[in-house]
Every structure is written in C-alpha cells, then in structure tokens.
Design a protein around this motif. Sequence first.
Motif, PDB file in Angstrom:
ATOM      1  N   THR A   5      35.450   4.447  36.859  1.00 65.58           N
ATOM      2  CA  THR A   5      34.959   2.830  36.595  1.00 65.58           C
ATOM      3  C   THR A   5      33.671   2.930  37.475  1.00 65.58           C
ATOM      4  O   THR A   5      33.260   3.989  38.090  1.00 65.58           O
ATOM      5  N   VAL A   6      32.850   1.847  37.523  1.00 68.05           N
ATOM      6  CA  VAL A   6      31.718   1.537  38.446  1.00 68.05           C
ATOM      7  C   VAL A   6      31.830   0.120  39.392  1.00 68.05           C
ATOM      8  O   VAL A   6      32.669  -0.667  38.668  1.00 68.05           O
ATOM      9  N   GLU A   7      31.579   0.372  40.518  1.00 64.31           N
ATOM     10  CA  GLU A   7      31.705  -0.713  41.547  1.00 64.31           C
ATOM     11  C   GLU A   7      30.768  -1.798  41.079  1.00 64.31           C
ATOM     12  O   GLU A   7      29.894  -1.686  40.429  1.00 64.31           O
ATOM     13  N   ALA A   8      31.275  -3.166  41.197  1.00 72.78           N
ATOM     14  CA  ALA A   8      32.289  -3.471  41.830  1.00 72.78           C
ATOM     15  C   ALA A   8      33.485  -3.975  40.952  1.00 72.78           C
ATOM     16  O   ALA A   8      34.520  -3.927  40.959  1.00 72.78           O
ATOM     17  N   SER A   9      33.022  -4.734  39.782  1.00 76.37           N
ATOM     18  CA  SER A   9      34.194  -5.587  39.076  1.00 76.37           C
ATOM     19  C   SER A   9      34.833  -4.612  38.219  1.00 76.37           C
ATOM     20  O   SER A   9      35.778  -5.139  37.606  1.00 76.37           O
ATOM     21  N   GLY A  10      34.516  -3.168  38.033  1.00 75.35           N
ATOM     22  CA  GLY A  10      35.472  -2.479  37.155  1.00 75.35           C
ATOM     23  C   GLY A  10      36.633  -2.035  38.041  1.00 75.35           C
ATOM     24  O   GLY A  10      37.751  -1.690  37.628  1.00 75.35           O
ATOM     25  N   ILE A  11      36.516  -2.387  39.380  1.00 82.61           N
ATOM     26  CA  ILE A  11      37.641  -1.775  40.074  1.00 82.61           C
ATOM     27  C   ILE A  11      38.993  -2.302  39.970  1.00 82.61           C
ATOM     28  O   ILE A  11      40.104  -1.727  40.099  1.00 82.61           O
ATOM     29  N   ALA A  12      39.101  -3.635  40.047  1.00 79.34           N
ATOM     30  CA  ALA A  12      40.499  -4.206  39.918  1.00 79.34           C
ATOM     31  C   ALA A  12      41.109  -3.924  38.660  1.00 79.34           C
ATOM     32  O   ALA A  12      42.364  -3.437  38.809  1.00 79.34           O
ATOM     33  N   PRO A  13      40.653  -4.154  37.402  1.00 80.52           N
ATOM     34  CA  PRO A  13      41.389  -3.518  36.179  1.00 80.52           C
ATOM     35  C   PRO A  13      41.666  -2.089  36.345  1.00 80.52           C
ATOM     36  O   PRO A  13      42.694  -1.802  36.095  1.00 80.52           O
ATOM     37  N   ALA A  14      40.730  -1.253  36.702  1.00 80.50           N
ATOM     38  CA  ALA A  14      40.885  -0.070  36.875  1.00 80.50           C
ATOM     39  C   ALA A  14      42.034   0.373  37.725  1.00 80.50           C
ATOM     40  O   ALA A  14      42.773   1.497  37.306  1.00 80.50           O
ATOM     41  N   VAL A  15      42.035  -0.145  38.802  1.00 79.62           N
ATOM     42  CA  VAL A  15      43.136   0.065  39.778  1.00 79.62           C
ATOM     43  C   VAL A  15      44.518  -0.326  38.947  1.00 79.62           C
ATOM     44  O   VAL A  15      45.547   0.561  39.138  1.00 79.62           O
ATOM     45  N   MET A  16      44.648  -1.278  38.357  1.00 69.80           N
ATOM     46  CA  MET A  16      45.919  -1.545  37.934  1.00 69.80           C
ATOM     47  C   MET A  16      46.167  -0.664  36.803  1.00 69.80           C
ATOM     48  O   MET A  16      47.486  -0.569  36.509  1.00 69.80           O
ATOM     49  N   ALA A  17      45.284  -0.213  35.956  1.00 72.52           N
ATOM     50  CA  ALA A  17      45.550   0.665  34.850  1.00 72.52           C
ATOM     51  C   ALA A  17      45.949   1.709  35.399  1.00 72.52           C
ATOM     52  O   ALA A  17      47.007   2.599  34.976  1.00 72.52           O
ATOM     53  N   GLY A  18      45.415   2.386  36.637  1.00 74.41           N
ATOM     54  CA  GLY A  18      45.939   3.427  37.245  1.00 74.41           C
ATOM     55  C   GLY A  18      47.153   3.346  37.761  1.00 74.41           C
ATOM     56  O   GLY A  18      47.988   4.396  37.901  1.00 74.41           O
ATOM     57  N   LEU A  19      47.560   2.157  38.205  1.00 75.12           N
ATOM     58  CA  LEU A  19      48.984   1.956  38.855  1.00 75.12           C
ATOM     59  C   LEU A  19      49.919   2.397  37.687  1.00 75.12           C
ATOM     60  O   LEU A  19      50.924   3.049  37.729  1.00 75.12           O
ATOM     61  N   ALA A  20      49.630   1.535  36.582  1.00 75.11           N
ATOM     62  CA  ALA A  20      50.524   1.610  35.328  1.00 75.11           C
ATOM     63  C   ALA A  20      50.766   2.994  34.933  1.00 75.11           C
ATOM     64  O   ALA A  20      51.919   3.268  34.378  1.00 75.11           O
ATOM     65  N   LEU A  21      49.586   3.810  35.053  1.00 75.64           N
ATOM     66  CA  LEU A  21      49.517   5.165  34.171  1.00 75.64           C
ATOM     67  C   LEU A  21      49.703   6.295  35.130  1.00 75.64           C
ATOM     68  O   LEU A  21      50.052   7.401  35.035  1.00 75.64           O
ATOM     69  N   ASP A  22      49.995   5.722  36.361  1.00 74.58           N
ATOM     70  CA  ASP A  22      50.379   6.881  37.684  1.00 74.58           C
ATOM     71  C   ASP A  22      49.169   7.971  37.671  1.00 74.58           C
ATOM     72  O   ASP A  22      49.648   9.030  38.034  1.00 74.58           O
ATOM     73  N   VAL A  23      48.063   7.449  37.765  1.00 76.17           N
ATOM     74  CA  VAL A  23      46.742   8.497  38.003  1.00 76.17           C
ATOM     75  C   VAL A  23      45.931   7.917  38.933  1.00 76.17           C
ATOM     76  O   VAL A  23      45.563   6.685  39.163  1.00 76.17           O
ATOM     77  N   PRO A  24      44.922   8.624  39.628  1.00 71.92           N
ATOM     78  CA  PRO A  24      44.152   8.302  40.532  1.00 71.92           C
ATOM     79  C   PRO A  24      42.935   7.586  39.638  1.00 71.92           C
ATOM     80  O   PRO A  24      42.469   7.617  38.570  1.00 71.92           O
ATOM     81  N   VAL A  25      42.370   6.933  40.485  1.00 69.41           N
ATOM     82  CA  VAL A  25      41.060   5.766  40.107  1.00 69.41           C
ATOM     83  C   VAL A  25      39.807   6.161  41.006  1.00 69.41           C
ATOM     84  O   VAL A  25      39.885   6.147  42.126  1.00 69.41           O
ATOM     85  N   VAL A  26      38.674   6.652  40.559  1.00 70.97           N
ATOM     86  CA  VAL A  26      37.711   6.917  40.947  1.00 70.97           C
ATOM     87  C   VAL A  26      36.510   5.813  40.555  1.00 70.97           C
ATOM     88  O   VAL A  26      36.455   5.472  39.320  1.00 70.97           O
TER      89      VAL A  26
END
Length: 194
Positions: free
Chosen positions: A56-77
């Motif tokens: 994703t790209v900072e800043a506003s993409g980070i929150a939804p991306a982290v939650m998707a990463g948590l659900a898919l169990d993958v890292p977020v950059v």
Amino acid sequence: MKELEARIQSEGHVLGEDILKVDSFLNHQIDPNLMQAMGNEFARLFESQGVTKIITVEASGIAPAVMAGLALDVPVVFARKSKSRILSDEAFTADVYSYTKQTTNQIRIEKRFLSASDRVLIIDDFLANGQALLGLKALADEAGASIVGAGIVIEKAFQPGRKAANEAGLNNIQSLARIAAFEDGQVIFVDEEK
Ligand code: 5GP
C-alpha cells in the motif's frame, strides 16, 4: 459493503465537485472495528489467490492494509512518499501525480521487502484517477512480482482510475464501496443508480 456505505452516508462530506471527506473513520481518526471488518472482507475476496504480500502507500492505505494482512496472515509493506527524487540501488521507485494536491511524489519500497517470488495484493483507501494504483503496480512490476489484484476501500467510479488500471493490465479490482456520483452533496452508490 453495507456497513461502509452506511458510514459514508452518515459521516462523509462532499467537498466541491469530486472529493469525499471521510476523516472521522478512515483518513484522520480511524475506526479499528470498521477497519477490521474491511480487512476481513478483502481477505474473503482474495483468499484463493495465494497472496504472499500486501503493498500500500502511506498514510491512509496502511490501516485497511494491515487488517487485510492480519486476516490473510501475510506481511504488509507501505511505500514511502518523498518529495525529492532520491535515486537508490536499494529501492524500487515510481512517480505518482496527485490530482487532489497537484504535486508529484516519488513512492519507494526497499528491494529487500519485495521480490519476484511474491504474489502481491495492492490495497489503497481511494481509487480516483488511478495514479496511486499505477505507481504501486510499477513497484511490483520492477520487482518482477505477480500482482493478484487490488482491494480499494472507496472507488469513485465516475473517475477514470479503474479504466486506467485495466488498460495497464490490472484487472482484478475489488472495491468495498463504489460511488456513482455526488448529487447536491449526496453520495449515490453504483447499486443505487436510477
Ligand atoms: P488517485 O487519483 O491516484 O486514484 O488517488 C490518489 C489518492 O488521492 C488516493 O489514494 C487518496 O489518498 C486520495 N484521494 C483521491 N480522491 C479522494 C477523495 O475523494 N477523498 C479523499 N479523502 N482522498 C482522495
């Protein structure tokens, strides 16, 4: 996603012709419960795609991306934005023009966080003209990674972003809310069009 559409209706403000302000739950204050629900929905939409990394790209993409990463169990950059055009052997870089701010930013991801073996899901808060999405795609392309698709929180379907992304070969775009138009300060969603 009905919950998101309801929040846009109750808390969103239309600014001028084509800007939606949603800073009470997405762009300034963040509602973690809504973010988690959205992350789960992105995970459901892309679970069969073998995603290994979310970008994703900072800043506003980070929150939804982290939650998707948590659900898919993958890292977020998250790609970092910088005004100066720093050339580096260690980073993938792309230029992104912002129509809202009328500035060009360079976005960059360190090479060690993205590789040719990755299957990348791109997440962002808004799809408008598509420049941010194309910039993120360029970073993944530079890495030689495969892109499985893009998950967008709010798509302004009356702007050319989806078409531009499709023309660049990015086809699997899933948006949680699709806005057809702003009419007299009101938000009309794609499924409500007359
Ligand atoms: P693009 O035009 O490249 O698709 O959108 C670039 C970025 O501009 C998005 O990631 C988002 O941060 C911001 N943006 C575009 N349109 C809107 C809008 O209507 N409201 C808000 N809050 N941000 C927007």
